[in-house]
Motif scaffolding. Structure first.
Motif, PDB file in Angstrom:
ATOM      1  N   VAL A  55      46.428  35.963  33.633  1.00  0.00           N
ATOM      2  CA  VAL A  55      46.953  35.776  35.346  1.00  0.00           C
ATOM      3  C   VAL A  55      47.483  36.176  35.774  1.00  0.00           C
ATOM      4  CG1 VAL A  55      46.513  33.961  36.981  1.00  0.00           C
ATOM      5  CG2 VAL A  55      44.466  34.130  35.176  1.00  0.00           C
ATOM      6  N   THR A  56      48.449  35.799  35.655  1.00  0.00           N
ATOM      7  CA  THR A  56      50.583  35.854  35.475  1.00  0.00           C
ATOM      8  C   THR A  56      50.595  37.654  35.479  1.00  0.00           C
ATOM      9  OG1 THR A  56      50.957  33.852  34.745  1.00  0.00           O
ATOM     10  CG2 THR A  56      52.690  35.785  34.825  1.00  0.00           C
ATOM     11  N   SER A  57      49.871  38.345  35.099  1.00  0.00           N
ATOM     12  CA  SER A  57      50.487  39.748  35.246  1.00  0.00           C
ATOM     13  C   SER A  57      49.511  40.442  35.869  1.00  0.00           C
ATOM     14  CB  SER A  57      50.142  40.605  33.601  1.00  0.00           C
ATOM     15  OG  SER A  57      48.887  39.887  33.570  1.00  0.00           O
ATOM     16  N   GLY A  58      48.151  39.435  36.206  1.00  0.00           N
ATOM     17  CA  GLY A  58      46.888  40.416  37.514  1.00  0.00           C
ATOM     18  C   GLY A  58      46.116  40.896  36.486  1.00  0.00           C
ATOM     19  N   VAL A  59      45.752  41.218  35.216  1.00  0.00           N
ATOM     20  CA  VAL A  59      44.686  41.754  34.536  1.00  0.00           C
ATOM     21  C   VAL A  59      43.726  40.330  34.701  1.00  0.00           C
ATOM     22  CG1 VAL A  59      43.897  41.964  32.809  1.00  0.00           C
ATOM     23  CG2 VAL A  59      46.469  42.729  33.199  1.00  0.00           C
ATOM     24  N   VAL A  60      43.745  39.387  34.679  1.00  0.00           N
ATOM     25  CA  VAL A  60      42.319  38.514  35.004  1.00  0.00           C
ATOM     26  C   VAL A  60      43.073  37.624  36.585  1.00  0.00           C
ATOM     27  CG1 VAL A  60      41.470  36.459  34.350  1.00  0.00           C
ATOM     28  CG2 VAL A  60      41.777  38.360  32.278  1.00  0.00           C
ATOM     29  N   SER A  61      42.051  37.851  37.261  1.00  0.00           N
ATOM     30  CA  SER A  61      41.887  37.348  39.035  1.00  0.00           C
ATOM     31  C   SER A  61      41.585  35.948  38.376  1.00  0.00           C
ATOM     32  CB  SER A  61      40.735  37.452  39.264  1.00  0.00           C
ATOM     33  OG  SER A  61      40.565  37.399  40.644  1.00  0.00           O
ATOM     34  N   ARG A  62      40.845  35.382  37.803  1.00  0.00           N
ATOM     35  CA  ARG A  62      40.748  34.252  37.484  1.00  0.00           C
ATOM     36  C   ARG A  62      39.199  34.285  36.124  1.00  0.00           C
ATOM     37  NH1 ARG A  62      37.794  35.971  41.687  1.00  0.00           N
ATOM     38  NH2 ARG A  62      35.741  35.023  41.681  1.00  0.00           N
ATOM     39  N   VAL A  63      39.121  33.193  35.817  1.00  0.00           N
ATOM     40  CA  VAL A  63      37.987  32.039  34.534  1.00  0.00           C
ATOM     41  C   VAL A  63      37.170  31.060  35.435  1.00  0.00           C
ATOM     42  CG1 VAL A  63      37.259  31.595  32.964  1.00  0.00           C
ATOM     43  CG2 VAL A  63      39.399  32.508  32.592  1.00  0.00           C
ATOM     44  N   GLY A  64      36.262  32.038  35.923  1.00  0.00           N
ATOM     45  CA  GLY A  64      35.754  30.955  37.074  1.00  0.00           C
ATOM     46  C   GLY A  64      34.112  31.878  37.277  1.00  0.00           C
ATOM     47  N   ALA A  65      34.146  30.993  38.906  1.00  0.00           N
ATOM     48  CA  ALA A  65      32.910  31.244  39.093  1.00  0.00           C
ATOM     49  C   ALA A  65      32.743  32.650  40.001  1.00  0.00           C
ATOM     50  CB  ALA A  65      31.930  30.015  40.052  1.00  0.00           C
ATOM     51  N   VAL A  66      31.209  33.320  39.628  1.00  0.00           N
ATOM     52  CA  VAL A  66      31.104  34.302  40.883  1.00  0.00           C
ATOM     53  C   VAL A  66      30.013  33.804  41.297  1.00  0.00           C
ATOM     54  CG1 VAL A  66      30.392  37.043  41.200  1.00  0.00           C
ATOM     55  CG2 VAL A  66      32.168  36.288  39.484  1.00  0.00           C
ATOM     56  N   GLN A 193      36.268  27.840  43.605  1.00  0.00           N
ATOM     57  CA  GLN A 193      36.694  28.658  44.436  1.00  0.00           C
ATOM     58  C   GLN A 193      37.406  29.310  43.450  1.00  0.00           C
ATOM     59  OE1 GLN A 193      33.585  29.214  48.681  1.00  0.00           O
ATOM     60  NE2 GLN A 193      35.776  27.881  48.407  1.00  0.00           N
ATOM     61  N   ARG A 194      38.434  28.783  43.449  1.00  0.00           N
ATOM     62  CA  ARG A 194      39.877  28.688  42.901  1.00  0.00           C
ATOM     63  C   ARG A 194      39.408  29.984  41.609  1.00  0.00           C
ATOM     64  NH1 ARG A 194      42.079  24.584  46.146  1.00  0.00           N
ATOM     65  NH2 ARG A 194      43.451  25.293  48.170  1.00  0.00           N
ATOM     66  N   GLY A 195      38.703  29.235  40.735  1.00  0.00           N
ATOM     67  CA  GLY A 195      38.424  29.081  39.632  1.00  0.00           C
ATOM     68  C   GLY A 195      38.621  28.063  39.052  1.00  0.00           C
ATOM     69  N   LEU A 196      38.312  28.343  37.307  1.00  0.00           N
ATOM     70  CA  LEU A 196      39.048  27.136  36.631  1.00  0.00           C
ATOM     71  C   LEU A 196      40.057  26.453  36.040  1.00  0.00           C
ATOM     72  CD1 LEU A 196      36.213  24.754  34.897  1.00  0.00           C
ATOM     73  CD2 LEU A 196      36.379  26.032  33.064  1.00  0.00           C
ATOM     74  N   PRO A 197      40.364  25.759  35.548  1.00  0.00           N
ATOM     75  CA  PRO A 197      41.149  25.688  35.425  1.00  0.00           C
ATOM     76  C   PRO A 197      41.556  26.209  33.948  1.00  0.00           C
ATOM     77  CG  PRO A 197      41.167  22.892  36.208  1.00  0.00           C
ATOM     78  CD  PRO A 197      39.881  23.531  36.071  1.00  0.00           C
ATOM     79  N   ILE A 198      42.517  26.871  33.539  1.00  0.00           N
ATOM     80  CA  ILE A 198      43.125  27.161  32.612  1.00  0.00           C
ATOM     81  C   ILE A 198      43.611  26.581  31.407  1.00  0.00           C
ATOM     82  CG2 ILE A 198      43.909  29.756  30.661  1.00  0.00           C
ATOM     83  CD1 ILE A 198      43.540  30.857  33.079  1.00  0.00           C
ATOM     84  N   MET A 199      43.050  24.975  30.277  1.00  0.00           N
ATOM     85  CA  MET A 199      43.447  24.370  29.653  1.00  0.00           C
ATOM     86  C   MET A 199      42.325  23.807  28.894  1.00  0.00           C
ATOM     87  SD  MET A 199      42.895  21.259  32.975  1.00  0.00           S
ATOM     88  CE  MET A 199      43.738  20.062  32.074  1.00  0.00           C
ATOM     89  N   PRO A 200      42.671  22.670  27.453  1.00  0.00           N
ATOM     90  CA  PRO A 200      42.168  22.570  26.874  1.00  0.00           C
ATOM     91  C   PRO A 200      40.512  21.629  26.955  1.00  0.00           C
ATOM     92  CG  PRO A 200      43.549  21.809  25.966  1.00  0.00           C
ATOM     93  CD  PRO A 200      44.240  22.345  27.794  1.00  0.00           C
TER      94      PRO A 200
END
Length: 345
Positions: A55-66, A193-200
């Motif tokens: 996410v930081t490097s821009g390879v992944v936009s987010r983990v979330g819903a389309v 819409q922002r994405g799922l928080p990437i956490m445990p």
């Protein structure tokens, strides 16, 4: 973590599988990143760190819903004819709109193309009118009329046929319109819409921000996936960063009575990543059948396009190919007012 170009990864490596295999079918369980880790042979913490790094490097936009187009609100593809010397400034004005999620230069007299989303048609029109007023550029507004194949992700292994077949009956020919949602669902979807928080425990994390418990969040997302309101839930990759830089929007002006049949046939070709019918905007834009073909090399994309068009006889109709140039913005669609900030960790 060392950054390795994803397309150079071994398709059996854990990193490749994290990018490719979880673009859909994300685990609807309390600790999804632990489940993913078990599947690929990494610890939960290692999985979280890799996704955060991407996410930081821009390879992944987010983990979330389309979200499915038009189910939460209004949306349209919009084009502007911008004097080349003003393109950067106009593109910056367009990208500044929260409701604009994709904004690209394309090879055409209408050289700036963006996707706009809003709560309803009136809000969408106000957004576009504001852009017109600020830029002095007339906008072509091309609303979606029928979808045949939209946003199932990028299969980096090249084995996309199974995913296409699995979703075809649910997607092909859809003309769904916006639905009324209870406030509970609206609040959750706005936050997602922002994405799922990437956490445990991400479902619990987003639930805390909207006043829902973990089980309720999972239940609502599961129901939305079954209903088709959420098209897919998972890793959303940025194709440019993956080396998929040849992006062609292929359009045809086909008779309206043939558009649905040809669209369904066109959508079945593995090389087609998106396919839909949009309204014409005469006299400037006569085309109503669209598809996207993505690839690493322009010549390969053109060859794919020509072969598909030949097979279906599409080039008997007026047509055009618009390759993308600069990408000014790429993010998730914002149909609803943005919910509480969820962050990534």
């Amino acid at each position: 973590m060392a950054r390795i170009h994803p397309l150079l990864l071994d398709i059996d490596s854990a990193e490749f599988r994290l990018l490719n295999d979880w673009q859909r079918g994300f685990p609807l369980v309390p600790c999804p990143f632990a489940v993913i880790g078990d599947r690929v042979g990494l610890s939960e913490q290692a999985v979280i760190e890799r996704y955060l790094d991407w996410v930081t490097s821009g390879v992944v936009s987010r983990v979330g819903a389309v979200f499915a187009p038009r189910r939460l609100g209004a949306g349209a593809l919009v084009a502007l004819a911008v004097p080349p010397e003003r393109l950067d400034d106009v593109a910056a004005r367009v990208s500044a709109e929260p409701g604009v999620n994709h904004n690209y230069e394309r090879e055409h007299a209408f050289n700036l193309w963006f996707v706009a989303s809003a709560a309803d048609d009136k809000a969408l029109r106000r957004m576009v009118c504001s852009i017109e007023a600020d830029t002095g550029c007339h906008a072509l507004i091309l609303p979606l009329e029928e979808e045949f194949h939209i946003d199932l992700g990028f299969d980096l292994s090249g084995r996309c046929a199974a995913d296409r077949a699995e979703c075809e009956s649910r997607v092909s020919g859809s003309t769904a319109t916006a639905c009324a949602l209870p406030e509970m669902e609206r609040s959750l979807f706005a936050a997602l819409q922002r994405g799922l928080p990437i956490m445990p425990a991400p479902w619990a994390g987003v639930g805390q921000r909207v006043g829902l418990n973990e089980n309720m969040v999972i239940e609502i997302v599961s129901r939305a996936l079954e209903d088709g309101l959420i098209r897919r839930f998972g890793v959303v990759v940025r194709h440019h960063e993956l080396g998929i830089k040849a992006n062609a929007m292929c359009v045809w002006d086909v008779p309206d009575e043939l558009a649905s049949t040809l669209g369904r046939q066109l959508a079945r070709y593995p090389g087609v990543t998106l396919c839909y019918r949009r309204a014409r905007s005469l006299p400037h834009w006569p085309y109503n059948l669209f598809c996207m073909i993505h690839g690493s090399v322009r010549e390969t994309v053109l060859a794919q396009r020509d072969e598909i068009a030949r097979s279906l006889g599409l080039d008997h109709f007026p047509h055009a190919v618009l390759f993308s140039g600069r990408r000014f913005k790429q993010s998730g669609a914002h149909y609803l007012p943005l919910g509480p900030e969820s962050g990534h960790g």
